[in-house]
Design a protein around this motif. Sequence first.
Motif, PDB file in Angstrom:
ATOM      1  N   SER A  20       4.113  11.341  -4.345  1.00 47.90           N
ATOM      2  CA  SER A  20       4.218  10.445  -5.504  1.00 47.90           C
ATOM      3  C   SER A  20       5.435   9.531  -5.369  1.00 47.90           C
ATOM      4  O   SER A  20       6.512   9.946  -4.927  1.00 47.90           O
ATOM      5  CB  SER A  20       4.342  11.267  -6.788  1.00 47.90           C
ATOM      6  OG  SER A  20       3.214  12.075  -6.969  1.00 47.90           O
ATOM      7  N   THR A  22       7.431   6.520  -7.833  1.00 45.28           N
ATOM      8  CA  THR A  22       7.499   5.937  -9.175  1.00 45.28           C
ATOM      9  C   THR A  22       8.655   4.957  -9.263  1.00 45.28           C
ATOM     10  O   THR A  22       9.765   5.247  -8.795  1.00 45.28           O
ATOM     11  CB  THR A  22       7.664   7.037 -10.245  1.00 45.28           C
ATOM     12  OG1 THR A  22       6.529   7.910 -10.203  1.00 45.28           O
ATOM     13  CG2 THR A  22       7.765   6.429 -11.633  1.00 45.28           C
ATOM     14  N   VAL A 270       7.130   1.802 -16.185  1.00 44.01           N
ATOM     15  CA  VAL A 270       6.818   2.754 -15.119  1.00 44.01           C
ATOM     16  C   VAL A 270       5.678   2.204 -14.282  1.00 44.01           C
ATOM     17  O   VAL A 270       4.614   1.861 -14.809  1.00 44.01           O
ATOM     18  CB  VAL A 270       6.416   4.136 -15.681  1.00 44.01           C
ATOM     19  CG1 VAL A 270       6.167   5.121 -14.536  1.00 44.01           C
ATOM     20  CG2 VAL A 270       7.484   4.683 -16.622  1.00 44.01           C
ATOM     21  N   GLY A 272       3.782   3.099 -10.288  1.00 42.61           N
ATOM     22  CA  GLY A 272       3.855   4.101  -9.234  1.00 42.61           C
ATOM     23  C   GLY A 272       2.565   4.218  -8.454  1.00 42.61           C
ATOM     24  O   GLY A 272       1.574   3.544  -8.730  1.00 42.61           O
TER      25      GLY A 272
END
Length: 293
Positions: A20, A22, A270, A272
Amino acid sequence: MIYDIALGIDYAYAARSDRSRTLMRLSPPDLPGEQRVLSRSLRIDPAPDECRDWTDFFGNATTAAVWHAPIAGLRLSVSLVVDRLSPAPLADLSPALADLAGVLALDRDLGPDAPHHFRRPSARVPAVPEIARFAHDLARPRATVIDTVRTLGRAIHAEMRFDAAATSVETGPAQAFAQRRGVCQDFAHVMIAALRELGVPAGYVSGFLRTEPPPGQPRLEGADAMHAWVRAWAGPANGWVAFDPTNDRWAGQDHVVVAQGRDYLDVAPVLGALRSAGGQASRHSVDMTPRGA
């Protein structure tokens, strides 16, 4: 006015995500004469394996986080104390709309705050013929730029209805305007498109809106989440002015700026990428409380 602000953003993934990444823009700037950040903290849970902070081209504080091992979810917690200063009365020293192109031609600045970056269609605010017609029907060439900003903002507020279920973060201004419904992001994108069509440089502002209004005043739309409004360049004497079309008012002491850019993509709180399976759920909460209230 000093505010205590708490923001929580939660993501839960149906399957653990792999590798991941972000990108976060969640920390307000100090803006001379407008706001001072007295304290700030960002907590990321689970803690990332890599984390880097920098300031982007438009002056927005940016944090990038990377997880090497799979994670089942993510919680972002922001705690702030911000002194939002009282805005000075807005004296209209802006040029006539018909004269603005000539004024812009004399401006040679290409820095982050230069109006030239905000004149043309951008990734999330393309040219929309229906919005262009709407803007030109309202425009008066000898009206000042500030009067034009106010007129457009109020007209969009009257034309559109705040509806949190009508759009998503991916909805473009053409769809939002066609259905005349949306959230603050949609109101802002429609107004930006309209102003640019008239030759007025316009950009997007993300931030926080006071959750509870002063006694006797109505509660503002958009106060339960991060908010969005519009900034427009009104000539060298006035510089940038900010209008909230969702609530039909100039941005003031109820508004705390977090990030500024050409459209939502420049200031998204945000962004990501992750590799997973199934869906995800998210929750977003904001609490903005004036001290002494």
